[in-house]
Design an enzyme around this catalytic site. Structure first.
Site, mmCIF file in Angstrom:
data_model
loop_
_atom_site.group_PDB
_atom_site.id
_atom_site.type_symbol
_atom_site.label_atom_id
_atom_site.label_comp_id
_atom_site.label_asym_id
_atom_site.label_seq_id
_atom_site.Cartn_x
_atom_site.Cartn_y
_atom_site.Cartn_z
ATOM 1 N N HIS A 20 0.843 -1.205 0.000
ATOM 2 C CA HIS A 20 0.000 0.000 0.000
ATOM 3 C C HIS A 20 0.878 1.255 0.000
ATOM 4 O O HIS A 20 0.608 2.212 -0.728
ATOM 5 C CB HIS A 20 -0.877 0.050 1.258
ATOM 6 C CG HIS A 20 -1.920 -1.020 1.353
ATOM 7 N ND1 HIS A 20 -2.081 -1.803 2.475
ATOM 8 C CD2 HIS A 20 -2.890 -1.416 0.481
ATOM 9 C CE1 HIS A 20 -3.085 -2.643 2.293
ATOM 10 N NE2 HIS A 20 -3.594 -2.438 1.081
ATOM 11 N N LYS A 44 -17.915 -6.307 7.596
ATOM 12 C CA LYS A 44 -16.665 -7.062 7.735
ATOM 13 C C LYS A 44 -16.244 -7.109 9.194
ATOM 14 O O LYS A 44 -16.585 -6.231 9.979
ATOM 15 C CB LYS A 44 -15.562 -6.372 6.926
ATOM 16 C CG LYS A 44 -15.378 -6.938 5.532
ATOM 17 C CD LYS A 44 -14.066 -6.433 4.958
ATOM 18 C CE LYS A 44 -13.809 -6.932 3.554
ATOM 19 N NZ LYS A 44 -12.612 -6.323 2.977
ATOM 20 N N ARG A 93 -1.999 -6.001 -8.404
ATOM 21 C CA ARG A 93 -0.802 -6.804 -8.168
ATOM 22 C C ARG A 93 -0.607 -7.865 -9.239
ATOM 23 O O ARG A 93 0.478 -8.087 -9.744
ATOM 24 C CB ARG A 93 -0.882 -7.484 -6.796
ATOM 25 C CG ARG A 93 -0.799 -6.520 -5.637
ATOM 26 C CD ARG A 93 -1.343 -7.124 -4.398
ATOM 27 N NE ARG A 93 -2.743 -7.508 -4.565
ATOM 28 C CZ ARG A 93 -3.532 -7.916 -3.594
ATOM 29 N NH1 ARG A 93 -3.065 -8.061 -2.381
ATOM 30 N NH2 ARG A 93 -4.786 -8.215 -3.836
ATOM 31 N N SER A 131 -2.970 -7.745 2.857
ATOM 32 C CA SER A 131 -3.243 -7.617 4.297
ATOM 33 C C SER A 131 -3.719 -8.962 4.851
ATOM 34 O O SER A 131 -3.384 -9.347 5.968
ATOM 35 C CB SER A 131 -4.322 -6.565 4.537
ATOM 36 O OG SER A 131 -3.902 -5.317 4.067
HETATM 37 O O1 PNS Z 1 -9.059 -2.840 0.180
HETATM 38 P P1 PNS Z 1 -10.334 -3.338 -0.413
HETATM 39 O O2 PNS Z 1 -11.145 -4.062 0.640
HETATM 40 O O3 PNS Z 1 -10.100 -4.165 -1.643
HETATM 41 O O4 PNS Z 1 -11.189 -2.044 -0.867
HETATM 42 C C1 PNS Z 1 -12.458 -2.172 -1.426
HETATM 43 C C2 PNS Z 1 -13.161 -0.803 -1.544
HETATM 44 C C3 PNS Z 1 -13.145 -0.081 -0.215
HETATM 45 C C4 PNS Z 1 -12.430 0.049 -2.556
HETATM 46 C C5 PNS Z 1 -14.622 -1.067 -2.040
HETATM 47 O O5 PNS Z 1 -15.188 -2.060 -1.255
HETATM 48 C C6 PNS Z 1 -15.496 0.178 -1.994
HETATM 49 O O6 PNS Z 1 -15.295 1.105 -2.746
HETATM 50 N N1 PNS Z 1 -16.486 0.193 -1.069
HETATM 51 C C7 PNS Z 1 -17.375 1.323 -0.858
HETATM 52 C C8 PNS Z 1 -18.796 1.006 -1.299
HETATM 53 C C9 PNS Z 1 -18.969 1.203 -2.783
HETATM 54 O O7 PNS Z 1 -18.768 2.276 -3.318
HETATM 55 N N2 PNS Z 1 -19.373 0.105 -3.465
HETATM 56 C C10 PNS Z 1 -19.581 0.083 -4.898
HETATM 57 C C11 PNS Z 1 -18.317 -0.322 -5.635
HETATM 58 S S1 PNS Z 1 -18.567 -0.460 -7.366
#
Ligand code: PNS
Length: 162
Positions: A20, A44, A93, A131
């Site tokens: 990150h 979560k 990645r 993570s």
């Molecule tokens: O580190 P992660 O868990 O892969 O991040 C995922 C994240 C936070 C980018 C994604 O879950 C997100 O944007 N969540 C917010 C809700 C949202 O906007 N959902 C629609 C996505 S198309």
């Protein structure tokens, strides 16, 4: 006309890894401002609280003056627009990341066409780092040295208790 470009780098960051940080450093050298945005996700079950994750991120990004850390709930695109951002940064990645990221980027574009998702590749040394694996390795007694900042390793010690 010069206009500063704000990028949002969203994620769970449970906890922040050196992968990150690699993406944050690369973003900070391209964009005028980078907002690292920790998702508040009540569904979560994270290892670290949002406050702990924000604190670890703040401590490990202090050297980049155009980087700030914040939290968000609800839709990412709504948050990004509220922050005046033009760009969503995501790290890719491996090819396996691509399908999910592609789906999310296109859905976000449908929801908010004014935002652009920019994918960045971390250094190849971090291409297998996540993570989730850090937490698993630490819990099972393996070394995470070099994979996370030292302060995160200390926090893992306190949390998991080795
Ligand atoms: O580190 P992660 O868990 O892969 O991040 C995922 C994240 C936070 C980018 C994604 O879950 C997100 O944007 N969540 C917010 C809700 C949202 O906007 N959902 C629609 C996505 S198309």
């Amino acid at each position: 006309m010069s206009r500063s470009i704000i990028a949002v780098y969203p994620g769970s960051f449970d906890p922040v890894t050196n992968g990150h940080l690699d993406i944050i450093e690369r973003s900070s050298s391209i964009f005028d401002e980078v907002v690292v945005a920790v998702l508040i996700n009540i569904e979560k079950e994270p290892l670290f609280t949002v406050e702990e994750r924000v604190e670890m991120l703040r401590q490990s990004t202090g050297q980049w003056k155009n980087v700030s850390v914040d939290t968000f709930g609800g839709l990412l695109v709504d948050y990004a627009i509220r922050r005046g951002a033009k760009v969503i940064v995501r790290g890719i990645r491996a090819v396996s990341d691509y399908e999910y990221e592609f789906q999310m980027a296109l859905m976000n574009r449908r929801l908010e066409p004014r935002l652009e998702t920019v994918f960045m590749m971390p250094a190849e040394t971090y291409s297998y780092l996540s993570s989730r694996l850090v937490k698993e390795i630490y819990r099972l007694g393996g070394s995470v040295k070099g994979l996370v900042p030292d302060l995160v390793e200390e926090k893992l010690k306190a949390k998991v208790g080795r």
